[in-house]
Design a protein around this motif. Structure first.
Motif, PDB file in Angstrom:
ATOM      1  N   PHE A   1      -7.287   6.032  -1.269  1.00  0.00           N
ATOM      2  CA  PHE A   1      -6.972   4.862  -1.248  1.00  0.00           C
ATOM      3  C   PHE A   1      -7.661   4.410   0.182  1.00  0.00           C
ATOM      4  O   PHE A   1      -7.517   3.314   0.763  1.00  0.00           O
TER       5      PHE A   1
ATOM      6  N   GLY B   1      -3.928  -9.350   1.120  1.00  0.00           N
ATOM      7  CA  GLY B   1      -4.853  -8.448   2.253  1.00  0.00           C
ATOM      8  C   GLY B   1      -4.699  -7.537   2.763  1.00  0.00           C
ATOM      9  O   GLY B   1      -5.704  -6.869   3.025  1.00  0.00           O
ATOM     10  N   GLU B   2      -3.487  -6.632   2.249  1.00  0.00           N
ATOM     11  CA  GLU B   2      -3.937  -5.227   2.142  1.00  0.00           C
ATOM     12  C   GLU B   2      -4.913  -4.349   1.370  1.00  0.00           C
ATOM     13  O   GLU B   2      -5.136  -3.286   1.895  1.00  0.00           O
ATOM     14  N   LEU B   3      -5.377  -4.824   0.228  1.00  0.00           N
ATOM     15  CA  LEU B   3      -6.072  -4.009  -0.336  1.00  0.00           C
ATOM     16  C   LEU B   3      -7.259  -4.424  -0.530  1.00  0.00           C
ATOM     17  O   LEU B   3      -7.140  -5.834  -0.553  1.00  0.00           O
ATOM     18  N   GLN B   4      -8.632  -4.127  -1.210  1.00  0.00           N
ATOM     19  CA  GLN B   4      -9.463  -4.285  -1.391  1.00  0.00           C
ATOM     20  C   GLN B   4      -9.136  -5.612  -2.588  1.00  0.00           C
ATOM     21  O   GLN B   4      -8.689  -5.105  -3.215  1.00  0.00           O
ATOM     22  N   GLU B   5     -10.445  -6.966  -3.151  1.00  0.00           N
ATOM     23  CA  GLU B   5     -10.396  -7.297  -3.757  1.00  0.00           C
ATOM     24  C   GLU B   5     -11.007  -6.960  -5.093  1.00  0.00           C
ATOM     25  O   GLU B   5     -11.472  -6.957  -5.387  1.00  0.00           O
ATOM     26  N   VAL B   6     -10.189  -6.259  -6.203  1.00  0.00           N
ATOM     27  CA  VAL B   6     -10.499  -5.426  -6.709  1.00  0.00           C
ATOM     28  C   VAL B   6      -9.715  -6.392  -8.486  1.00  0.00           C
ATOM     29  O   VAL B   6      -8.042  -6.885  -8.539  1.00  0.00           O
ATOM     30  N   ASN B   7     -10.335  -5.969  -9.889  1.00  0.00           N
ATOM     31  CA  ASN B   7      -9.515  -6.318 -11.000  1.00  0.00           C
ATOM     32  C   ASN B   7      -8.259  -5.694 -11.120  1.00  0.00           C
ATOM     33  O   ASN B   7      -8.252  -4.504 -10.483  1.00  0.00           O
TER      34      ASN B   7
ATOM     35  N   SER C   1      -6.422  -4.853 -13.424  1.00  0.00           N
ATOM     36  CA  SER C   1      -6.108  -3.246 -14.687  1.00  0.00           C
ATOM     37  C   SER C   1      -6.781  -2.693 -14.702  1.00  0.00           C
ATOM     38  O   SER C   1      -7.095  -1.456 -14.555  1.00  0.00           O
ATOM     39  N   VAL C   2      -8.086  -2.435 -13.644  1.00  0.00           N
ATOM     40  CA  VAL C   2      -9.101  -1.694 -13.666  1.00  0.00           C
ATOM     41  C   VAL C   2      -8.417  -0.468 -12.671  1.00  0.00           C
ATOM     42  O   VAL C   2      -8.655   0.919 -12.406  1.00  0.00           O
ATOM     43  N   ALA C   3      -8.055  -1.533 -11.470  1.00  0.00           N
ATOM     44  CA  ALA C   3      -7.471  -0.867 -10.215  1.00  0.00           C
ATOM     45  C   ALA C   3      -6.114   0.046 -11.295  1.00  0.00           C
ATOM     46  O   ALA C   3      -6.147   1.185 -11.128  1.00  0.00           O
TER      47      ALA C   3
ATOM     48  N   THR D   1       1.106  -1.328   0.321  1.00  0.00           N
ATOM     49  CA  THR D   1      -0.294  -0.026   0.382  1.00  0.00           C
ATOM     50  C   THR D   1       1.122   1.367  -0.146  1.00  0.00           C
ATOM     51  O   THR D   1       0.415   2.516  -1.070  1.00  0.00           O
TER      52      THR D   1
END
Lengths: 193, 193
Positions: free
Chosen positions: A188, A143-149, A151-153, A82
């Protein structure tokens, strides 16, 4: 080491060229416009710089080099994923507020690079994006970040700061610190309380 | 009411023109290119449309009208400020995925509008941004949103979705739902867990 006078002059011409390219576009700027801008006659200017193509290459690879070098430093630093990503978002904002015209040219006029330089530039950009994407993936896995796609992120982060290049100037009354902190908060922590 | 045949043909030409303008730029597209694209001879095409300027105006104000109309609906809906802003971010993404070329032209080629149309377009855009800024300010005042600088938040939201116009296509394998949800998560909840 003290920079040679010729090198300093050359850098000054490149800085002015970046401003002109940003304002009128690479295609819309002539070497004559540039000579006027730097207040030299054409013959003198050609002593420092050989062509518009050479200037564009200098600008684009100068910017790419700044990104790549800082990314390497950030990757090697003892930080969480992060914090690394935040440092990279700050880097993008910082380069736009300190080297606005150069970043703008590298963002918009890279497509006018000559074939060989174009391929190299695109390859550097892909590598850079791949490394950023890796940081996002590692941050999600840890486990630090939301489970995002990924490429989109990736593109949302990169795109979210792009307006700075067009809008920000000191006269707006927003310090670079407030600018960076606000954008970092939104991306963030989220805009919602 | 059934649309007249002439109107349908005209709309078809405008849709094809938007694709060409996106691809080659407004300045780089000729009416001859357009006639080829729509497979009409020039004389027939001029029966439906009078000039490139007219097409550009139709595209830019069509997009502006879509934004303004939806903003009005969202403003009037019984939603929190946060929900209204989320709906607007979704609207931007939705327009880019369903009317990509038109949005792209309105974003990039509006500067080629004729003087009167240009002033009207800029005024519509300012009003739209002002209304969005108001929603952010009201959201902050109501304690729903982080205490952010309004301009920075406004442009970060608008800029964060702009890449969709350039990158997203169905073949990427990311549904519009996943796209919207991911971007909304990052901007409102934050990338960090």
């Amino acid at each position: 080491m003290i920079k040679k006078k010729k090198e300093i002059r050359r850098e000054g011409i490149v800085v002015e060229a970046a401003k002109l390219f940003k304002q009128k576009g690479f295609a819309g700027t002539s070497m004559r416009d540039l000579a006027e801008q730097v207040k030299m006659d054409a013959a003198t200017m050609y002593h420092y710089i050989s062509s518009k193509d050479e200037i564009l290459k200098t600008i684009c690879f100068g910017v790419a080099d700044a990104y790549v070098t800082h990314l390497q430093e950030i990757e090697d630093a003892p930080l969480s994923f992060t914090e690394k990503l935040k440092a990279l978002v700050r880097l993008h904002i910082h380069l736009m507020t300190t080297k606005g015209p150069e970043v703008s040219v590298a963002n918009n006029d890279w497509k006018f690079l000559s074939e060989e330089a174009l391929q190299e530039f695109k390859s550097l950009r892909s590598q850079y994006e791949r490394k950023l994407a890796n940081l996002i993936e590692q941050g999600v896995a840890a486990g630090e970040l939301q489970e995002v796609n990924t490429s989109v992120a990736l593109f949302t982060l990169l795109s979210a700061v792009r307006w700075v290049e067009l809008w920000w100037k000191p006269e707006r009354g927003i310090s670079t610190e407030e600018l960076e902190n606000t954008i970092i908060t939104i991306l963030f922590k989220g805009l919602q309380k």
